[in-house]
Design a protein around this motif. Structure first.
Motif, mmCIF file in Angstrom:
data_model
loop_
_atom_site.group_PDB
_atom_site.id
_atom_site.type_symbol
_atom_site.label_atom_id
_atom_site.label_comp_id
_atom_site.label_asym_id
_atom_site.label_seq_id
_atom_site.Cartn_x
_atom_site.Cartn_y
_atom_site.Cartn_z
ATOM 1 N N GLY A 12 11.843 85.598 -31.984
ATOM 2 C CA GLY A 12 12.820 85.961 -32.927
ATOM 3 C C GLY A 12 14.031 85.204 -33.128
ATOM 4 O O GLY A 12 14.471 84.945 -34.497
ATOM 5 N N PHE A 16 14.802 83.096 -36.807
ATOM 6 C CA PHE A 16 15.860 83.471 -37.302
ATOM 7 C C PHE A 16 16.589 81.916 -37.951
ATOM 8 O O PHE A 16 16.884 81.655 -39.022
ATOM 9 N N ALA A 20 17.319 80.692 -41.462
ATOM 10 C CA ALA A 20 18.406 80.646 -41.739
ATOM 11 C C ALA A 20 19.095 79.260 -42.110
ATOM 12 O O ALA A 20 19.954 79.086 -43.206
ATOM 13 N N VAL A 238 24.761 78.269 -37.232
ATOM 14 C CA VAL A 238 23.516 78.850 -36.586
ATOM 15 C C VAL A 238 23.040 77.762 -35.886
ATOM 16 O O VAL A 238 22.556 78.078 -34.463
ATOM 17 N N TRP A 242 22.388 78.254 -31.455
ATOM 18 C CA TRP A 242 21.094 78.161 -30.956
ATOM 19 C C TRP A 242 20.902 77.187 -29.884
ATOM 20 O O TRP A 242 20.582 77.639 -28.854
#
Length: 264
Positions: A12, A16, A20, A238, A242
């Motif tokens: 997931g 994403f 994104a 983002v 991560w």
């Protein structure tokens, strides 16, 4: 050690991030293109304004309806001024040698040969449109048939600088120069547009034409530039999150492989 990347939770997270990051870059690039378009439009409008000042005036009918191309062009019309409907447009500023000065526009309606009336801003005066001492300086409009020449402008709206759209102004004053505002004041049709005279009667001062709506470096243009930065920052955030989650998970997996368990 990196088997955690195959867990549903990390599937997931990865999906994403993969969706994104390109989305944020696309939106940032789109906002940047909007800003660049406004810069180009602003330059084109300035070039058109410079050419319009040097170009010969054209009949009003050939320049209507007013758009980004015809806004600022020199237009001419023939008719006679309506002396019974002279209007003052209050709280309008004009740039001078010592900065912006507050004053008011003097607007008269030119009854053209077509039957419609053309709003004509004859000029600007400093002072208060509600003070008799200031309004007494307004010269009377010329009598009889006249030919007027000036820069064509689109009707104002609620977003135009200086507009008072709320109403409540004294008789003889107008908050917004538009056909919609004049329809209840005068008993005849009005053109959807107006002109500002280049040659004015003393002591009036000429009102310079404004750039067409959506063609200048206004607040919206710099909002596009701000949104560009925000979207690129989101993309970087983002990526940062991560790698932060990946580092934490990899360190935890390495500790578990060494038999180091977290304290309860």
């Amino acid at each position: 050690m990196y088997r955690f990347l195959l867990t549903p939770r990390w599937w997931g997270i990865n999906v994403f991030a993969v969706l994104a990051i390109p989305f944020c870059i696309f939106m940032g690039s789109w906002q940047l293109s909007r800003f660049e378009d406004r810069v180009d439009s602003h330059q084109q409008q300035e070039d058109r304004s410079a050419r319009a000042k040097a170009a010969a005036a054209r009949p009003l009918a050939s320049l209507l309806p007013v758009d980004q191309i015809t806004s600022g062009r020199q237009a001419s019309a023939r008719g006679h001024y309506d002396p019974g409907h002279q209007l003052l447009v209050p709280d309008r500023s004009l740039k001078g040698e010592h900065g912006d000065r507050q004053g008011f526009y003097v607007l008269n309606l030119l009854r053209t040969d077509s039957g419609k009336a053309l709003p004509v801003v004859r000029g600007w005066l400093p002072g208060d449109a509600g003070a008799k001492a200031d309004t007494a300086k307004v010269p009377a409009p010329p009598k009889g048939q006249v030919t007027v020449t000036g820069a064509l402008q689109a009707s104002e709206n609620q977003g135009t600088d200086g507009v008072q759209a709320g109403g409540g102004l004294p008789r003889g004053q107008l908050g917004m120069i538009s056909a919609a505002s004049l329809v209840n004041i005068v008993p005849y049709e009005v053109y959807d547009g107006w002109i500002t005279l280049t040659d004015v009667q003393a002591p009036l001062r000429a009102v310079p034409p404004a750039a067409a709506e959506g063609s200048g470096l206004d607040l919206k243009a710099f909002q596009n530039l701000g949104y560009t930065g925000e979207w690129f920052v989101f993309a970087g955030f983002v990526v940062f999150m991560w790698f932060r989650l990946f580092r934490r998970e990899s360190e935890a997996a390495r500790d578990a492989a060494l038999g180091i368990l977290p304290e309860e």
